[in-house]
Design an enzyme around this catalytic site. Structure first.
Site, PDB file in Angstrom:
ATOM      1  CB  ALA A  11      37.200  39.038  27.077  1.00  0.00           C
ATOM      2  CB  SER A  13      30.540  42.931  28.867  1.00  0.00           C
ATOM      3  OG  SER A  13      30.357  42.167  29.632  1.00  0.00           O
ATOM      4  NE  ARG A  15      30.672  44.017  33.804  1.00  0.00           N
ATOM      5  CZ  ARG A  15      31.422  42.906  33.341  1.00  0.00           C
ATOM      6  NH1 ARG A  15      32.814  43.325  34.443  1.00  0.00           N
ATOM      7  NH2 ARG A  15      31.492  42.095  32.713  1.00  0.00           N
ATOM      8  CG  HIS A 232      45.314  40.862  36.171  1.00  0.00           C
ATOM      9  ND1 HIS A 232      45.574  38.832  35.953  1.00  0.00           N
ATOM     10  CD2 HIS A 232      44.027  40.121  34.667  1.00  0.00           C
ATOM     11  CE1 HIS A 232      45.831  38.496  34.932  1.00  0.00           C
ATOM     12  NE2 HIS A 232      44.436  38.487  34.660  1.00  0.00           N
ATOM     13  CG  ASP A 233      39.488  40.441  34.507  1.00  0.00           C
ATOM     14  OD1 ASP A 233      41.255  40.277  34.423  1.00  0.00           O
ATOM     15  OD2 ASP A 233      39.159  39.864  33.590  1.00  0.00           O
ATOM     16  CB  THR A 234      43.094  37.217  38.222  1.00  0.00           C
ATOM     17  OG1 THR A 234      41.695  36.957  36.153  1.00  0.00           O
ATOM     18  CG2 THR A 234      42.428  35.688  38.283  1.00  0.00           C
ATOM     19  CB  THR A 255      35.810  34.396  29.163  1.00  0.00           C
ATOM     20  OG1 THR A 255      34.940  35.501  28.618  1.00  0.00           O
ATOM     21  CG2 THR A 255      36.437  34.068  27.743  1.00  0.00           C
ATOM     22  CG  ASN A 292      45.123  31.286  32.235  1.00  0.00           C
ATOM     23  OD1 ASN A 292      45.292  32.175  33.568  1.00  0.00           O
ATOM     24  ND2 ASN A 292      45.212  32.154  30.984  1.00  0.00           N
ATOM     25  N   GLY A 398      31.499  35.383  37.448  1.00  0.00           N
ATOM     26  CA  GLY A 398      30.277  34.613  36.530  1.00  0.00           C
ATOM     27  C   GLY A 398      29.879  33.543  36.977  1.00  0.00           C
TER      28      GLY A 398
END
Length: 478
Positions: A11, A13, A15, A232-234, A255, A292, A398
């Site tokens: 959300a 950045s 890469r 979905h990144d998760t 995030t 969430n 992160g």
């Protein structure tokens, strides 16, 4: 060894990472990183998707020759295409205000308990379902021939082929988690045309090859296949949880914090709905049963408000602040919108009768204590609601760089925390590509490779969890 390009869009950045995979090796390097800055225009908050696509192309150029490409991103948002396949405006940002009050309109047609029983998805005001209902009054929707979720949109631009990846589709609130197909009953009751969506794809399915124009712009030699991953990144991050066995919880940090369990079947009880747990689809028939939590967004917004001070020093100062002096509900929708975050945190503390944090160090400690408390509550409630006990909590993403948050999470949960890998979403993306090309085995094999090759840090719980129970009780009273 083979090389795979993982396009991982967050959300804040994006890469492009290059993973090199062999029978007993897994290396990940960053080829290119670029900002993801939403833009506020007169009609609302929008994603700058053309800039993102440009970053993807630059990243593929920097990556060099690869054996495959896969894309994952945040969930729920989408682009609309016209009959010629052209994008109808920049995609709306999930933090845009257009969905305010929409849920109540939806529930008047499909009550909240029926919606949960059919889709298993937690209530979030930005779910794709609510976005589509809100979009009925727009000029674009009547002209749309196709809806593509963000990673599917970028895949289409790379390959010219359209599809809807399943793990991300499950966040739309239009998928039945039991059948893992569209819930036509929900869509028809709400007047949503499922024909807008491209055919469903599974992680590992082929998604086309890079178009000649993309090869020319990136300098790659074709053919270069694009492989469907857990887009979905998760879903990709959970696939990269380095767990053995089933008795584990995970927290995907960034995030957002996504805290929960990996299950074989959804939990669709009314109690689960009231606790706002979601049943999203994962790899190999799994369910991501999670909640969430607002996540490091709270700290990111405060750091931005303070003029971007050095984070390491801020965390050192926060570690010296007394623990659990003040806490806030890290899942409160009051913290969803950007701007004035320190003031909003102070307001929440004042409203609950707690000391108001004033210095950046005090606010930072309040945020980290609050996140650890929210992690504790989610892990405890998930175990109870799913009847699925755990012995360890894995923290990926992160937040693994934040040693204080990891230790506080161990203390709050009263369980060991294993932190790592940091680039979990990119690693999950790479491993699904490698599996599609026969280099790794099943999900357990993927996780075994991660355990053998990635640096992990273990945090043992310290102190008595009673103080965390007391802090939770303070929030409940407030």
């Amino acid at each position: 060894m083979k090389s795979y390009a993982a396009v991982d869009l967050g959300a804040s950045s994006g890469r492009v990472m290059v993973g090199r995979v062999g029978p007993d090796s897994l290396e990940l390097t960053e080829a290119h990183r670029f900002p993801n800055r939403p833009v506020r225009v007169p009609e609302g908050l929008r994603w700058d998707v053309l800039s993102l696509y440009g970053g993807v192309l630059e990243g593929l150029r920097a990556a060099g020759q690869v054996d495959s490409v896969g894309i994952d991103s945040w969930a729920v948002d989408y682009g609309l295409l016209d009959a010629d396949g052209a994008l109808l405006g920049n995609p709306v940002h999930y933090r845009d205000s257009r969905t305010e009050g929409i849920a109540e309109k939806v529930w008047a047609t499909v009550p909240a308990d029926e919606l949960y029983a059919a889709t298993g998805l937690q209530y979030a005001p930005f779910n794709t379902l609510y976005q589509l209902v809100a979009a009925r009054s727009s000029a674009q929707l009547p002209y749309a021939e196709r809806l593509l979720l963000i990673p599917d949109l970028l895949t289409y631009w790379l390959t010219g082929e359209q599809g809807t990846e399943l793990t991300n589709a499950s966040t739309t609130q239009l998928i039945d988690p039991r059948t893992r197909t569209w819930s036509s009953a929900v869509a028809s009751r709400l007047g949503i045309d499922l024909g807008l969506f491209a055919p469903l794809r599974q992680p590992g399915d082929p998604a086309g090859v890079l178009r000649p124009e993309v090869l020319e712009e990136t300098g790659l030699a074709g053919p270069v296949p694009v492989t469907t991953v857990g887009s979905h990144d998760t879903a990709s991050a959970v696939a990269a949880v380095p767990a053995g066995g089933e008795r584990f919880a995970y927290i995907c940090t960034g995030t957002w914090s996504l805290a929960g369990l990996e299950l074989d079947a959804p939990v669709l009880t009314e109690e689960s709905r009231r606790a706002n747990f979601t049943n999203e689809l994962g790899l190999d028939g799994t369910i991501r049963y999670l909640r969430n939590i607002m996540g490091l967004w709270l700290l990111q917004e405060c750091v931005r408000a303070w003029g971007d001070p050095e984070l390491g020093g801020l965390l050192l100062d926060a570690a010296k602040v007394p623990a659990l002096r003040s806490v806030v509900d890290a899942g409160d929708a009051a913290f969803l919108a950007p701007g004035r975050m320190p003031e909003r945190i102070a307001k929440a503390c004042r409203a609950s009768g707690q000391p108001v944090p004033e210095s950046p160090a005090e606010v930072t400690r309040c945020i980290l204590d609050s996140l650890a408390l929210a992690h504790r509550r989610a892990v405890e409630e998930a175990q109870r609601l799913a009847d699925h006990p755990v012995d360890v909590v894995y923290v990926v993403g992160g937040g693994t760089r934040n040693a204080l948050l990891c230790q506080l999470t161990a203390d709050a949960c009263g369980l060991p925390v294993v932190a790592g890998p940091t680039e979990a979403a990119a690693l999950g993306n790479v491993l699904v590509q490698a599996r599609a090309h026969g280099l790794v085995g099943d999900l357990a094999g993927m996780r075994g490779l991660l355990t053998r090759t990635q640096p992990l840090t273990r945090y043992e719980p310290q102190g008595d969890t009673a103080r965390w129970r007391e802090a939770q009780a303070r929030l409940a009273v407030g």
